[in-house]
Design an enzyme around this catalytic site. Structure first.
Site, PDB file in Angstrom:
ATOM      1  N   SER A   1      60.960  45.241  11.192  1.00 51.77           N
ATOM      2  CA  SER A   1      60.036  44.975  10.256  1.00 51.77           C
ATOM      3  C   SER A   1      58.667  44.760  10.422  1.00 51.77           C
ATOM      4  CB  SER A   1      60.900  43.688   9.625  1.00 51.77           C
ATOM      5  OG  SER A   1      60.203  43.452   8.243  1.00 51.77           O
TER       6      SER A   1
ATOM      7  N   HIS B   1      67.241  46.549   4.035  1.00 45.58           N
ATOM      8  CA  HIS B   1      66.081  46.194   5.096  1.00 45.58           C
ATOM      9  C   HIS B   1      66.809  45.607   6.230  1.00 45.58           C
ATOM     10  CE1 HIS B   1      62.405  45.051   6.712  1.00 45.58           C
ATOM     11  NE2 HIS B   1      62.613  43.931   6.831  1.00 45.58           N
TER      12      HIS B   1
END
Length: 795
Positions: A649, A764
């Protein structure tokens, strides 16, 4: 309604990018024979930043890879599938590796602690706890319950509330459970039979394939089935925010069509939806601006702590700034506007009062107290300045009626150069404060006075400890001071205790509050000969950067140890001591050295540590990370041939920048679910919500943004180390195009040893179930370890 911190709250809302220590690496592979080395140890990161003019793509050039931003187009998916095939062909299928089998066994082990939350009682008065559980028989998971008495035994008797695998098979959808919002029993006005003690309804969030966007379905906990009537609360797929105001009223922000979402893709409006009416007819009760991150409305019911009921409207303008409007309401005002009981009460509604605080402050409520967390210095009264990072309290009703200058404040925590506020929670009679000192944990306990206003310190840790611990009330609504206490560290697996805050007043030594050990996780890997140390590197500007290093006591400092350095450095997210079974199995058991760096941009030393690396100062977190790598090399823990790095991320942006800026330092890189294109990130999915962290590339901010946009800083003259880039097609937070475009560009430039794997599910987190998680984790660890060991064999 105690909070664990502003950042944790945002994470829970799935509104942001951070996926720090918990990010799930995407593919798992065995790496081919590849070797990389560089003799240039004098390379300067500052020099790299100053030469951005030589980048391969300028601001005004058209992006030739923009077609990869079409997530589900045939061309994009064909690219991903071909890349996956090429990756596994080159690196091998991780399912055949030893590490995959070990990691999967751990992820599906029945020895894991079934962490549970108490939600009311059954008809016989037994406290009921709920748990969500995945194993090899239930890869998508079971939502289940048992009594507290049974839970405390070694073999609890569980009752299945909802089987997600069965539901997925029935619906033909790969459902991923994303949590629930339960109807608070104090606001269940029709729960007469249960005497207000039974939790009867819940709003379940179910994601298709693991995306942040969810379907919302109302669930009846008394029948253990979905509410099928026409007046059930249900929402189609969207990044919704929904919670019960009372049994027949919900507060909902969702995708209502054009202009109902912000540029970041989150709710711009909130409606009050009454059961039995159409959602589109529900009145809008609050709205924000299109450029805001999001808006929300919630109820803070403080009656269990002797306070009132507060309705709160929140407009979040940026990731770190918001405005709050609050009003105190009666119990009748929780009901539908047409409910006869509300009409008969003749309650006169109060006006909302704007909370007169600076926009980067965060508020919470506890009984009669307003709890304020500061991210910058605040002077509510002339001459009285409260320091950034402080936690202060005051009388909430007085604040709303008299304003900020008309109340007295109590400072519960004032930071020093090495300390930072983490979170607070509360039992019936005690306020529990968690802080950090030099990335070490410390708990303090305060007794809540009979007036609901006074907080008196009665005990806590004498010194901070290298451990991760958490505290949460067992059932604050039942007048209890019991709380769950769990603890772990890098080499010690988690243990869950039942604790009682009252005990700190009897014996304030060690963890005197512990009543009994409830559950413990057996060791998942052999840590008998491991040692944990905290060390410090010096960054380019002289700042001391702490890092934790875990290695064998017998490690020889000869520069030949396979070393994995992990980092994040963003969004005020802190990394600290915690048990990582996958790192133990995939790295430490192989004889590797594992390192976590506490670089600026994180929250390890409070808001100032984070703010030091915002926007134009972003280079500081990259300099910090490089300084840790250089310190590991100079102390001969490893060399540049035996050092690899990993991040996901925002951490993916970190390691991608290390790839672009300092390829001389590293032998291999795993870059997961990353941001990489900083020119277009704000136009992709939730990217607009992160401009307070990075900057706005459509303004002069591009002058500094282009210097740490890896996509725009690839140089044909550089020799790059092997890199594995992983992402997920279903990631609707960080667009998979970041990873896709970066890899395609590298391939077209002719860069070798670039591997890419895109999981079709997973959101995610990168994986939707244990097998996918094990696959992606093993792929990453096997790739990195093989590169390093083959390099070492040539030394």
């Amino acid at each position: 309604m105690p909070i664990v911190s502003r950042i944790a709250g945002l994470l829970l809302s799935s509104r942001i990018i951070p996926f720090a220590r918990s990010f799930t690496p995407l593919a798992s592979v065995a790496c081919p024979s590849i070797s990389y080395s560089s003799n240039d140890q004098s390379h300067s990161l500052a020099r790299t930043l100053s030469t951005a003019a030589t980048m391969t793509t300028t601001r005004d050039e058209e992006d030739p890879y923009i077609w990869l931003e079409e997530i589900d187009s045939k061309d994009s998916l064909d690219f991903a599938k071909a890349a996956n095939d090429a990756c596994l062909s080159a690196l091998g299928n991780p399912e055949s590796s030893v590490s995959y089998a070990k990691i999967l066994a751990t992820l599906e082990s029945n020895d894991r602690i079934p962490h549970a939350t108490q939600h009311g009682h059954d008809k016989d008065g037994n406290a009921i706890v709920f748990n969500f559980w995945k194993d090899n028989k239930n890869p998508k998971g079971l939502w289940r319950k048992t009594t507290m008495e049974s839970y405390k035994t070694s073999s609890p008797t569980w009752t299945t509330v909802l089987d997600i695998d069965e539901l997925s098979a029935k619906d033909g959808v790969s459902w991923v459970y994303k949590g629930s919002r339960l109807l608070p029993r104090a606001r269940d006005d029709e729960n007469v039979e249960g005497g207000g003690r039974i939790v009867t309804r819940a709003l379940l969030m179910l994601s298709d394939g693991g995306a942040d966007a969810t379907h919302v379905k109302e669930f009846d906990l008394t029948t253990q089935s979905f509410v099928e009537s026409d007046d059930a609360f249900q929402l189609p797929e969207a990044k919704s925010r929904v919670s019960y105001k009372s049994r027949n009223v919900v507060l909902v922000g969702t995708d209502f069509g054009p202009e109902s979402l912000t540029d970041s893709g989150y709710p711009r409006t909130v409606r009050e939806w009454t059961r039995g009416t159409k959602l589109e007819d529900a009145p809008v009760i609050f709205e924000g601006d299109k450029k805001d991150v999001s808006v929300s409305v919630y109820i803070s019911d403080e009656r269990s702590h002797g306070g009132g009921i507060y309705e709160v409207k929140v407009r979040t303008m940026t990731f770190y700034t918001s405005k709050h409007w609050v009003r105190k309401i009666s119990a009748e005002e929780l009901l539908a506007s047409t409910d006869p009981r509300r009409l008969e009460s003749h309650v006169k509604e109060k006006e909302f009062v704007e909370v007169d605080l600076q926009e980067d402050a965060q508020i919470d409520f506890l009984g009669r107290l307003l709890v304020i967390s500061l991210r910058s210095d605040w002077e509510p009264i002339s001459g009285s300045v409260y320091k950034s990072g402080s936690l202060i309290t005051c009388n909430v009703d007085d604040f709303l009626t008299k304003g900020k200058a008309g109340v007295d404040y109590t400072v519960l925590f004032k930071p020093t150069a090495t300390t930072a506020y983490e979170y607070f929670t509360a039992t019936k009679n005690y306020f529990i404060l968690s802080t950090m000192d030099t990335v070490k944990n410390k708990l303090d306990f305060f007794r809540i006075g009979d007036d609901g206003m006074t907080l008196t310190k009665v005990g806590g840790d004498a010194t901070p400890q290298i451990r991760d611990c958490s505290a949460s009330p067992v059932d604050v609504h039942n007048g209890s001071d019991e709380f769950w206490f769990s603890t772990s560290d890098f080499t010690t697996p988690s243990t869950l205790f039942v604790a009682n805050a009252k005990r700190v007043e009897v014996a304030n030594e060690g963890d005197a509050f512990i009543v009994e050990k409830c559950k413990s996780l057996p060791a998942q890997y052999n840590a008998d000969n491991l040692v944990v140390r905290q060390e410090f590197a010096t960054s380019d500007d002289g700042t001391k950067i702490p890092y934790f290093i875990i290695m064998s006591k017998d490690t020889k400092l000869d520069g030949k140890n396979p070393t994995l350095l992990y980092g994040y450095g963003g969004f005020e997210v802190s990394l600290g001591p915690h048990y990582i079974a996958t790192a133990g199995l995939g790295w430490l058991e192989r004889g590797g050295v594992y390192v976590e760096a506490n670089i600026r941009g994180g929250g390890e030393f409070g808001p100032s540590w984070h703010q030091a690396a915002l926007k134009g100062n972003r280079h500081k977190c990259y300099e910090d990370f490089a300084s840790v790598a250089e310190h590991l090399i100079s102390t001969e823990v490893c060399s540049n041939k035996s050092l690899c790095i990993r991040g996901g991320s925002n951490g993916g942006l970190l390691v991608a920048n290390m790839y672009a800026m300092r390829p001389d330092l590293f032998a291999a890189i795993h870059c997961a679910v990353p941001l990489i294109d900083m020119k277009r990130y704000h136009k992709l999915l939730a990217g607009a919500s992160w401009m307070a962290e990075y900057g706005d590339p459509d303004t002069d901010d591009w002058d500094f943004l282009q210097k740490y946009s890896p996509y725009h800083n690839l140089h044909l003259s550089k020799e790059y180390p092997p890199i594995l880039v992983t992402t997920s097609t279903r990631d609707d937070r960080v667009h998979p195009a970041h990873a896709r475009k970066f890899v395609k560009k590298l391939w077209d430039l002719g860069v070798e040893h670039v591997y890419y794997y895109e999981n079709i599910e997973g959101g995610h987190g990168g994986a939707a179930d244990a097998k996918q998680t094990a696959f992606m984790t093993a792929l990453a660890y096997d790739f990195m370890f093989k590169v390093l060991t083959e390099n070492l064999s040539r030394m």
